[in-house]
Design an enzyme around this catalytic site. Structure first.
Site, PDB file in Angstrom:
ATOM      1  CE  LYS A 173       7.014 -25.089   4.175  1.00 44.54           C
ATOM      2  NZ  LYS A 173       5.808 -25.720   3.608  1.00 44.54           N
ATOM      3  N   GLY A 226       2.491 -16.129   0.200  1.00 42.38           N
ATOM      4  CA  GLY A 226       1.490 -16.814   1.010  1.00 42.38           C
ATOM      5  C   GLY A 226       0.593 -15.802   1.689  1.00 42.38           C
ATOM      6  CB  THR A 230       2.189 -16.877   6.726  1.00 36.96           C
ATOM      7  OG1 THR A 230       0.950 -17.544   6.863  1.00 36.96           O
ATOM      8  CG2 THR A 230       3.308 -17.865   6.929  1.00 36.96           C
ATOM      9  CD  GLU A 248       5.498 -10.453  -4.371  1.00 38.69           C
ATOM     10  OE1 GLU A 248       4.354  -9.953  -4.508  1.00 38.69           O
ATOM     11  OE2 GLU A 248       6.541  -9.808  -4.538  1.00 38.69           O
ATOM     12  CB  CYS A 282      -2.562 -13.395  -4.712  1.00 34.82           C
ATOM     13  SG  CYS A 282      -1.233 -13.608  -5.895  1.00 34.82           S
ATOM     14  CD  GLU A 384      -5.972 -13.108  -0.050  1.00 34.20           C
ATOM     15  OE1 GLU A 384      -5.364 -13.479   0.965  1.00 34.20           O
ATOM     16  OE2 GLU A 384      -5.430 -13.003  -1.163  1.00 34.20           O
TER      17      GLU A 384
HETATM   18  O1  TXE Z   1      -1.062 -19.900   3.576  1.00 37.47           O
HETATM   19  P1  TXE Z   1       0.256 -19.835   4.396  1.00 37.47           P
HETATM   20  P2  TXE Z   1      -2.351 -20.776   3.875  1.00 37.47           P
HETATM   21  C1  TXE Z   1      -3.919 -16.444   1.571  1.00 37.47           C
HETATM   22  C2  TXE Z   1      -5.346 -16.873   1.417  1.00 37.47           C
HETATM   23  C3  TXE Z   1      -5.426 -18.060   2.298  1.00 37.47           C
HETATM   24  C4  TXE Z   1      -4.516 -17.643   3.433  1.00 37.47           C
HETATM   25  C5  TXE Z   1      -3.924 -18.767   4.219  1.00 37.47           C
HETATM   26  O2  TXE Z   1      -6.204 -15.877   1.901  1.00 37.47           O
HETATM   27  O3  TXE Z   1      -6.715 -18.326   2.741  1.00 37.47           O
HETATM   28  O4  TXE Z   1      -3.476 -16.937   2.801  1.00 37.47           O
HETATM   29  O5  TXE Z   1      -3.445 -19.784   3.357  1.00 37.47           O
HETATM   30  C6  TXE Z   1       4.406 -21.730   4.752  1.00 37.47           C
HETATM   31  N1  TXE Z   1       7.319 -20.081   8.640  1.00 37.47           N
HETATM   32  N2  TXE Z   1      -3.044 -16.957   0.545  1.00 37.47           N
HETATM   33  O6  TXE Z   1      -2.601 -20.997   5.318  1.00 37.47           O
HETATM   34  O7  TXE Z   1       0.088 -20.487   5.718  1.00 37.47           O
HETATM   35  C7  TXE Z   1       3.422 -22.812   4.364  1.00 37.47           C
HETATM   36  O8  TXE Z   1       3.898 -24.068   4.760  1.00 37.47           O
HETATM   37  C8  TXE Z   1       7.643 -20.360   7.374  1.00 37.47           C
HETATM   38  C9  TXE Z   1      -2.613 -15.998  -0.414  1.00 37.47           C
HETATM   39  O9  TXE Z   1      -2.218 -21.973   3.056  1.00 37.47           O
HETATM   40  O10 TXE Z   1       0.731 -18.441   4.346  1.00 37.47           O
HETATM   41  C10 TXE Z   1       3.353 -22.609   2.863  1.00 37.47           C
HETATM   42  O11 TXE Z   1       4.477 -23.211   2.239  1.00 37.47           O
HETATM   43  N3  TXE Z   1       6.761 -20.781   6.456  1.00 37.47           N
HETATM   44  C11 TXE Z   1      -1.549 -16.500  -1.247  1.00 37.47           C
HETATM   45  C12 TXE Z   1       3.439 -21.088   2.731  1.00 37.47           C
HETATM   46  O12 TXE Z   1       4.031 -20.635   3.943  1.00 37.47           O
HETATM   47  C13 TXE Z   1       5.488 -20.912   6.829  1.00 37.47           C
HETATM   48  C14 TXE Z   1      -1.432 -17.914  -1.557  1.00 37.47           C
HETATM   49  C15 TXE Z   1       2.092 -20.390   2.541  1.00 37.47           C
HETATM   50  O13 TXE Z   1       1.210 -20.801   3.561  1.00 37.47           O
HETATM   51  C16 TXE Z   1       5.064 -20.626   8.138  1.00 37.47           C
HETATM   52  C17 TXE Z   1      -1.876 -18.764  -0.478  1.00 37.47           C
HETATM   53  C18 TXE Z   1       6.057 -20.201   9.065  1.00 37.47           C
HETATM   54  N4  TXE Z   1       5.769 -19.919  10.327  1.00 37.47           N
HETATM   55  C19 TXE Z   1      -2.682 -18.263   0.501  1.00 37.47           C
HETATM   56  N5  TXE Z   1       3.740 -20.856   8.222  1.00 37.47           N
HETATM   57  C20 TXE Z   1      -1.032 -15.622  -2.330  1.00 37.47           C
HETATM   58  N6  TXE Z   1      -0.555 -14.438  -1.972  1.00 37.47           N
HETATM   59  O14 TXE Z   1      -1.011 -16.004  -3.472  1.00 37.47           O
HETATM   60  C21 TXE Z   1       3.328 -21.270   7.006  1.00 37.47           C
HETATM   61  N7  TXE Z   1       4.389 -21.317   6.153  1.00 37.47           N
END
Ligand code: TXE
Length: 480
Positions: A173, A226, A230, A248, A282, A384
């Site tokens: 996904k 992500g 999460t 990660e 990140c 962050e």
């Molecule tokens: O990320 P999410 P978001 C950090 C950055 C950002 C914060 C939130 O600080 O402001 O995270 O970003 C999926 N079960 N990073 O809200 O929600 C979601 O659909 C399964 C750092 O956009 O973590 C997406 O595909 N999956 C980072 C993915 O998780 C779930 C990059 C990431 O979304 C889920 C991005 C669940 N319950 C944001 N909830 C990096 N490390 O590079 C969400 N998702």
């Protein structure tokens, strides 16, 4: 208007419940496509397709699996311009960045793991006159890959390619915020002749489709990139089911600049490590610590460089900074700018939303922003932000710089600038950071382990680490 479809069982299909979500172009603030709002039924269908494909895929010789992955890489390269334009439209990043980094890297992920599968070897442990022990590494089975919005196709393929190379079938996904290139990838997989069900790409929200992947009992492992929150939630759901996890997560990376560095190079690279992709990587170094004797010189040159970072339409060749990914994310980053003022920071550059004209009048643009005068313990220096906001802080001793560098919950990446080789080794070893760059940033060799310590994650991606993650070792002993 474009309606994306799921890629399940080798076909492009509509979501079972027929529900769609709007997908917004960050540079314009306008909806430009709709994506499936998939649910547990779509995931169940994708898992069934993956399970059906698994017996043949895992027995296919690594060379044949690899050939298919290399074919996907070639198609990504062929369509580089189209994919880069799609990535820029969907994410807001400058199209030049997508052309130079995101899409070439997505191709090399497939090419690298397509060939790596052939070099993946297991071990034997011979006990003279007693026994021969050998290890077989079996593919885990059906695995889930969940990726974020900042480097959409780049990070999506970074998970999928090793899983497929290891002989797993995948339910993946992409982020609901940036689904477009994952959809285009599904078309390329069909063209490449990837067997039906080997890779399934299901679109939808985290709590909807993402949660259904994590909860599905037939999915043996989750590879996730992500946010840290999460990641915590996924670990809580998956751990009681004994799923293997690779997480990660976020970072709050230090960029430590010693007085003996090559100042011009340190400034130029720090501009990239601060503001590339609008700071939404990140690995960005958002806390810049500069040895006091060169602090003013660094600051002057750095700010002169920041002034050159044109914020503009991501499609325009001259734009160095594009749009942030969403209105919600822009508001989050703006709230940290407000906090930096409240915490007593001095604004040196930026700090405001940018109002462009014409097509981009409603886009999510922000000036590259620099603060000084914030202590290492304040929230702006510990949490962050994930946007184009950095802090400058002078330090007096190596010990002080290290203490501050290690003073957050995160431990993903760090950069050191020095010409002293002994110091480079000494500081690198003392940093609580999964990745350390000396006199460079974002230098990647796909064979090296990639991932973080502390709240930045669990496990490592890249090279053999990724192939090990997607396989289960079995030890077999034959008595002599
Ligand atoms: O990320 P999410 P978001 C950090 C950055 C950002 C914060 C939130 O600080 O402001 O995270 O970003 C999926 N079960 N990073 O809200 O929600 C979601 O659909 C399964 C750092 O956009 O973590 C997406 O595909 N999956 C980072 C993915 O998780 C779930 C990059 C990431 O979304 C889920 C991005 C669940 N319950 C944001 N909830 C990096 N490390 O590079 C969400 N998702």
């Amino acid at each position: 208007m474009l309606h994306l479809r799921n890629y399940i069982g080798g076909e492009l299909v509509a979501p079972a419940a027929g529900r769609y979500l709007p997908n917004i172009e960050p540079a314009t603030g306008q909806v430009f496509s709709h994506i499936p709002d998939s649910d547990a039924n779509d995931i169940a269908r994708a898992v069934a397709a993956a399970e059906a494909a698994l017996p043949a895929w895992r027995l296919l010789p690594a060379e044949d699996r690899g050939r298919l992955l290399v074919r996907v890489a070639e198609l990504i390269e062929r369509d580089l311009d189209r994919l880069a334009a799609a990535e820029s439209q969907d994410n807001g990043k400058p199209v030049t960045l997508a052309q130079a980094v995101d899409i070439p890297r997505a191709a090399s992920n497939f090419a690298f793991f397509g060939t790596a599968a052939q070099h993946f070897a297991s071990e034997t442990h011979f006990q003279e006159g007693v026994a021969l022990n050998y290890t077989v590494r079996h593919p885990l089975g059906v695995v889930g890959c969940i990726s974020p919005w900042n480097l959409p196709l780049y990070l999506f393929t970074w998970k999928i390619a090793p899983a497929l190379a290891a002989g797993c079938c995948v339910v993946a996904k992409p982020s609901e915020i940036t689904p477009y290139t994952a959809y285009l990838l599904s078309e390329l997989c069909i063209e490449a002749g990837l067997p039906a069900g080997v890779l399934n790409i299901v679109h939808g929200t985290g709590p909807g489709a993402g949660q259904a992947i994590v909860e599905h009992p037939a999915i043996k492992a989750i590879s996730f990139t992500g946010g840290t929150k999460t990641g915590e939630h996924i670990a809580r759901t998956a751990a009681p089911m004994f799923k293997k996890l690779s997480l990660e997560l976020g970072g709050k990376n230090p960029n430590i600049i010693f007085a003996d560095c090559n100042l011009a190079e340190a400034v130029q690279t720090s501009l990239r490590s601060s503001f590339a992709n609008q700071g939404q990587i990140c690995l960005c170094g958002s806390r810049i610590f500069v040895e006091r004797s060169i602090y003013e010189a660094f600051k002057t040159e750095f700010l002169a460089g920041v002034a050159q970072l044109t914020v503009g339409d991501p499609q325009a060749a001259g734009s160095r900074q594009g749009a942030l990914v969403s209105e919600a994310h822009l508001q989050k980053v703006l709230s940290y700018i407000e906090l930096a003022h409240l915490e007593g920071g001095t604004l040196l550059a930026g700090g405001r939303r940018v109002q462009l004209e014409g097509r981009c009048a409603d886009g999510y643009f922000l000036q590259p922003t620099v603060f000084e005068g914030l202590g290492p313990d304040c929230r702006v220096n510990r949490e962050e932000i994930f946007g184009p906001v950095v802090t400058l802080t002078p330090f007096d001793t190596e010990e002080e710089a290290l203490r501050w560098a290690n003073g957050t919950d995160y431990g993903l990446a760090a950069t050191i600038w020095t010409r002293d080789l002994n110091r480079a080794h000494r500081v690198a070893h003392a940093l609580q950071s999964g990745i350390v760059w000396v006199n460079t940033w974002l230098h990647r060799d796909l064979r090296t382990p990639f991932g973080g310590m502390k709240s930045s994650g669990v496990g490592r991606e890249g090279g053999l680490e990724a192939l090990r993650f997607f396989t289960e070792p079995q030890s077999i002993t034959i008595k002599l």
